[in-house]
Design an enzyme around this catalytic site. Structure first.
Site, PDB file in Angstrom:
ATOM      1  N   LYS A  73       0.829  -1.204   0.000  1.00 33.50           N
ATOM      2  CA  LYS A  73       0.000   0.000   0.000  1.00 33.50           C
ATOM      3  C   LYS A  73       0.871   1.265   0.000  1.00 33.50           C
ATOM      4  CE  LYS A  73      -2.995   0.764   3.538  1.00 33.50           C
ATOM      5  NZ  LYS A  73      -2.838   2.117   4.106  1.00 33.50           N
TER       6      LYS A  73
ATOM      7  N   ARG B 160       2.923   5.865  -3.315  1.00 35.00           N
ATOM      8  CA  ARG B 160       4.090   6.650  -3.747  1.00 35.00           C
ATOM      9  C   ARG B 160       4.314   6.522  -5.247  1.00 35.00           C
ATOM     10  NH1 ARG B 160       4.327   5.678   1.477  1.00 35.00           N
ATOM     11  NH2 ARG B 160       5.664   6.888   2.890  1.00 35.00           N
TER      12      ARG B 160
ATOM     13  N   ARG C  94      -8.436  12.224  12.448  1.00 33.68           N
ATOM     14  CA  ARG C  94      -7.007  11.931  12.656  1.00 33.68           C
ATOM     15  C   ARG C  94      -6.154  13.205  12.665  1.00 33.68           C
ATOM     16  NH1 ARG C  94      -5.233   6.973   9.107  1.00 33.68           N
ATOM     17  NH2 ARG C  94      -3.480   7.091  10.544  1.00 33.68           N
TER      18      ARG C  94
ATOM     19  N   GLN D 187       4.940   9.429   6.968  1.00 34.56           N
ATOM     20  CA  GLN D 187       4.020  10.355   6.309  1.00 34.56           C
ATOM     21  C   GLN D 187       4.463  11.794   6.533  1.00 34.56           C
ATOM     22  OE1 GLN D 187       0.082   9.240   7.605  1.00 34.56           O
ATOM     23  NE2 GLN D 187       0.173   7.294   6.528  1.00 34.56           N
TER      24      GLN D 187
ATOM     25  N   ASP E 210       2.033  -1.156  11.837  1.00 36.43           N
ATOM     26  CA  ASP E 210       0.743  -1.581  11.292  1.00 36.43           C
ATOM     27  C   ASP E 210       0.448  -3.052  11.600  1.00 36.43           C
ATOM     28  OD1 ASP E 210       0.356   0.947  10.256  1.00 36.43           O
ATOM     29  OD2 ASP E 210       1.142   0.445   8.281  1.00 36.43           O
TER      30      ASP E 210
ATOM     31  N   LYS F 260      -4.283   5.805  14.698  1.00 31.70           N
ATOM     32  CA  LYS F 260      -4.390   5.118  13.403  1.00 31.70           C
ATOM     33  C   LYS F 260      -5.861   5.128  12.962  1.00 31.70           C
ATOM     34  CE  LYS F 260      -0.037   4.332  12.865  1.00 31.70           C
ATOM     35  NZ  LYS F 260       0.685   5.023  11.799  1.00 31.70           N
TER      36      LYS F 260
ATOM     37  N   ARG G 141      -6.037   2.009  18.044  1.00 31.31           N
ATOM     38  CA  ARG G 141      -5.760   0.572  17.949  1.00 31.31           C
ATOM     39  C   ARG G 141      -5.331  -0.052  19.274  1.00 31.31           C
ATOM     40  NH1 ARG G 141      -3.094   0.237  11.898  1.00 31.31           N
ATOM     41  NH2 ARG G 141      -5.105   0.279  10.823  1.00 31.31           N
TER      42      ARG G 141
ATOM     43  N   ARG H 105      -7.454  -3.223   9.600  1.00 34.17           N
ATOM     44  CA  ARG H 105      -6.497  -4.164  10.206  1.00 34.17           C
ATOM     45  C   ARG H 105      -7.069  -4.823  11.468  1.00 34.17           C
ATOM     46  NH1 ARG H 105      -2.378  -3.237   6.710  1.00 34.17           N
ATOM     47  NH2 ARG H 105      -1.784  -1.083   6.340  1.00 34.17           N
TER      48      ARG H 105
END
Ligand code: S3P
Length: 431
Positions: free
Chosen positions: A23, A28, A118, A166, A312, A339, A343, A387
């Protein structure tokens, strides 16, 4: 994909599988080639909602994206006619903010309810120091973000308080459009796909550990990309095969970038049987096959510089910890709280639903593993987090045969990163 995923316990997983494209690299490959000069082919691109969000934003900015091909704008996007929708994708929003900071027009980035919660000040604040005008709800902390880019931007010396690829990438993308240079550091080295790909596109980035220097005034040249399999998706099968007796899987063509392979280090410390085979370099990224067999696991402590290398994968590693013998402590992982869901809370919630002893810590979680015995089937909500949904399915698979099926509610969010997950899981179950 149905919105409810029903998982029967107690099956071994056997066979060979190619997990979908990475991903981070897919985003990118599109973003950088769309901004670059020239045209490039991209193969193995992840076909999932997050990457579609990136593609549609780039089209709205004047890039041309066809079947496996991107035609770049040579450093000059056009002002979009409408608000850009980043869907659920934090990577799309933060990386685009970096690119748009240097474009002399107005744009607005928004996303779904999760993404609008976020934190964005981590990119908007340093980008403002470079000279861009960026605003948003809560003083630039939350989307929708309004960006009025400046040309040229100024140079900047910036020590990021978080190890975040990021943040790093947003600043590099802006710095390429500056007159001065960017001197950047982060507490630990975050994933370095940006440095590798931009390097292949002729962009000069001086690297020294967790410190970077990026000279301004650079436009990347388009380059063909072959996207490797996503180790973050492979992780679900690594854990599933580890905890389901009699399993043996080969996961083919998985990206093994050393800034991303912390899950292999953690599983190794837990006693998992995972071997790397056929290692090679593809489009500047290390790639290999992973052979995994079922094994008895033990609890471990995971923290420090390992965290950014497996951030992740922590929900599914917590599932592995539930099947291990002994206590697992995950610390220094405050980033988990911001996230696609909090999480720490959602992972502890899912573990407890199945009867696992687990508790939240401010910077992580504690899981007491006692093997599969004593665990029960459950119905769990995903909180819209892909996830967490897949981790819940893996846990259900590892339960003792006889406890009955478990259900993952709102499983549609799995489309964010791994739409074929339920079908693959079904195919690999040994009959
Ligand atoms: C990503 C970086 C990580 C990761 C996310 C993808 C990227 O986020 O959790 O899934 O592609 O750069 P942070 O940069 O916030 O750590």
């Amino acid at each position: 994909m149905s919105d409810v995923l029903v998982v029967e316990p107690g099956a071994a997983l056997r066979g060979r599988v190619q997990v979908p494209g990475d991903k981070s690299i897919s985003h990118r490959a599109l973003l950088f080639n769309a901004f670059a000069e020239g045209r490039a082919s991209v193969t193995g691109l992840l076909d999932a909602d997050d990457v579609r969000s990136t593609a549609s934003c780039l089209c709205a900015l004047g890039a041309t994206l066809g079947e496996g091909e991107v035609i770049g704008v040579a450093g000059r996007f056009t002002e979009p006619q409408d608000v850009l929708d980043c869907g659920n994708s934090g990577t799309t929003m933060r990386l685009l903010t970096g690119l748009l900071a240097g474009q002399p027009f107005h744009s607005v980035l928004t996303g779904d309810a999760t993404l609008r919660r976020r934190p964005m000040r981590r990119v908007s604040a340093p980008l403002r120091l470079l000279g861009a005008h960026i605003d948003g709800r809560d003083q630039g902390e939350r989307a929708p973000l309004s960006i009025r880019g400046q040309r040229p931007l100024r140079g900047l010396r910036y020590d990021s308080p978080v190890a975040s690829a990021q943040v790093k990438t947003a600043l590099i993308l802006a710095a390429m459009q500056a007159e001065g240079e960017l001197v950047f550091s982060e507490p630990y080295v975050s994933r370095d796909h940006t440095e590798r790909l931009l390097g292949a596109m002729g962009v000069v980035i001086h690297r020294d550990g967790a410190r970077l220097v990026v000279p301004g005034g650079q436009v990347p040249r388009a380059v063909d990309v072959v996207v490797p399999g996503d180790i973050s998706s492979a992780a679900f099968f690594l854990v599933a095969a580890s905890i389901c007796a009699g399993s043996e899987l080969v996961l083919e063509g998985v990206g093994l970038n050393p800034t991303r392979d912390g899950v292999l280090e953690a599983l190794d410390a837990m006693g998992a049987d995972v071997r790397r085979e056929n290692e090679r370099l593809v489009s500047g990224e290390p790639v290999g096959d992973l052979r995994v067999r079922a094994a008895s696991l033990r609890g471990v402590t995971i923290g420090g510089g390992l965290i950014p290398r497996l951030i992740d994968e922590l929900p599914v590693l917590a599932v592995a910890a539930a099947f291990a013998e002994g206590e697992t402590l995950i610390r220094d992982a405050q980033e988990l709280r911001v996230k696609e869901s909090d999480r720490v809370a959602t992972t502890v919630g899912l573990l407890r639903a199945y009867g696992v002893e687990a508790e939240e810590r401010p910077d992580g979680l504690r899981v007491v593993g006692r093997g599969a015995a004593g665990l029960r089937a459950a119905s769990v909500a995903t909180e819209g987090d892909h996830r967490v949904g897949m981790a819940a399915a893996v846990l259900a698979l590892g339960l003792p045969a006889g406890v009955g099926p478990s259900t993952v509610q709102n499983a549609g969010c799995i489309r964010t990163s791994f739409p074929t997950f339920p079908a693959l899981l079904e195919r690999l179950r040994a009959r």
